[in-house]
Design a protein around this motif. Sequence first.
Motif, PDB file in Angstrom:
ATOM      1  N   UNK A  15      -1.837 -17.959 -34.861  1.00 20.45           N
ATOM      2  CA  UNK A  15      -2.421 -18.196 -36.166  1.00 20.45           C
ATOM      3  C   UNK A  15      -3.917 -18.455 -36.045  1.00 20.45           C
ATOM      4  N   UNK A  16      -4.657 -18.032 -37.047  1.00 23.52           N
ATOM      5  CA  UNK A  16      -6.102 -18.264 -37.059  1.00 23.52           C
ATOM      6  C   UNK A  16      -6.424 -19.741 -37.269  1.00 23.52           C
ATOM      7  N   UNK A  17      -5.519 -20.476 -37.907  1.00 21.81           N
ATOM      8  CA  UNK A  17      -5.762 -21.889 -38.210  1.00 21.81           C
ATOM      9  C   UNK A  17      -5.168 -22.839 -37.175  1.00 21.81           C
ATOM     10  N   UNK A  18      -4.661 -22.318 -36.073  1.00 24.87           N
ATOM     11  CA  UNK A  18      -4.031 -23.167 -35.064  1.00 24.87           C
ATOM     12  C   UNK A  18      -5.093 -23.941 -34.299  1.00 24.87           C
ATOM     13  N   UNK A  19      -4.849 -25.220 -34.118  1.00 20.20           N
ATOM     14  CA  UNK A  19      -5.729 -26.040 -33.278  1.00 20.20           C
ATOM     15  C   UNK A  19      -4.855 -27.065 -32.561  1.00 20.20           C
ATOM     16  N   UNK A  20      -5.287 -27.436 -31.379  1.00 16.06           N
ATOM     17  CA  UNK A  20      -4.538 -28.395 -30.578  1.00 16.06           C
ATOM     18  C   UNK A  20      -5.486 -29.543 -30.234  1.00 16.06           C
ATOM     19  N   UNK A  21      -4.979 -30.746 -30.367  1.00 15.17           N
ATOM     20  CA  UNK A  21      -5.802 -31.917 -30.073  1.00 15.17           C
ATOM     21  C   UNK A  21      -6.173 -31.939 -28.599  1.00 15.17           C
ATOM     22  N   UNK A  22      -7.333 -32.486 -28.306  1.00 20.08           N
ATOM     23  CA  UNK A  22      -7.794 -32.565 -26.921  1.00 20.08           C
ATOM     24  C   UNK A  22      -6.895 -33.449 -26.069  1.00 20.08           C
ATOM     25  N   UNK A  23      -6.261 -34.439 -26.679  1.00 19.67           N
ATOM     26  CA  UNK A  23      -5.432 -35.369 -25.920  1.00 19.67           C
ATOM     27  C   UNK A  23      -3.933 -35.109 -26.126  1.00 19.67           C
ATOM     28  N   UNK A  24      -3.538 -33.854 -26.348  1.00 16.48           N
ATOM     29  CA  UNK A  24      -2.125 -33.561 -26.612  1.00 16.48           C
ATOM     30  C   UNK A  24      -1.230 -33.914 -25.433  1.00 16.48           C
ATOM     31  N   UNK A  25      -1.746 -33.914 -24.221  1.00 16.75           N
ATOM     32  CA  UNK A  25      -0.930 -34.227 -23.048  1.00 16.75           C
ATOM     33  C   UNK A  25      -1.241 -35.612 -22.480  1.00 16.75           C
ATOM     34  N   UNK A  26      -1.810 -36.477 -23.302  1.00 14.30           N
ATOM     35  CA  UNK A  26      -2.142 -37.832 -22.858  1.00 14.30           C
ATOM     36  C   UNK A  26      -0.870 -38.671 -22.736  1.00 14.30           C
ATOM     37  N   UNK A  27      -0.999 -39.815 -22.136  1.00 18.09           N
ATOM     38  CA  UNK A  27       0.116 -40.736 -21.931  1.00 18.09           C
ATOM     39  C   UNK A  27       0.752 -41.119 -23.266  1.00 18.09           C
ATOM     40  N   UNK A  28       2.073 -41.308 -23.257  1.00 18.69           N
ATOM     41  CA  UNK A  28       2.799 -41.648 -24.480  1.00 18.69           C
ATOM     42  C   UNK A  28       2.732 -43.151 -24.704  1.00 18.69           C
TER      43      UNK A  28
END
Length: 95
Positions: free
Chosen positions: A55-68
């Motif tokens: 998708x053109x509007x897809x974005x992922x946060x910079x910290x998506x794989x950060x500690x839970x």
Amino acid sequence: MKTIGLYDAKTKLSALIAEIEASGETIQLTRHGKVVAELSPPTPVSSPVRGCLKSANFSMADDFDASETGFEDFFNADDDQTPSMVAENKEKYES
């Protein structure tokens, strides 16, 4: 834009289609001098984009794989304490 009578269009339909394919222009069909229909090349159909990563509007946060942080209660249960999600007592069952 070219105009042609309906009777002529009926007798020369294959030639008109070939002309539309070659030029890409619309041809108006007339009956008694009035436009009643148009022959035009098909409009290109774009397929829908499948999957969110495309998708053109897809974005992922910079910290998506950060500690839970904040989920420690779910993963660190005490061994002597029965987790709250168990509906029955284990001691009732005999093997």
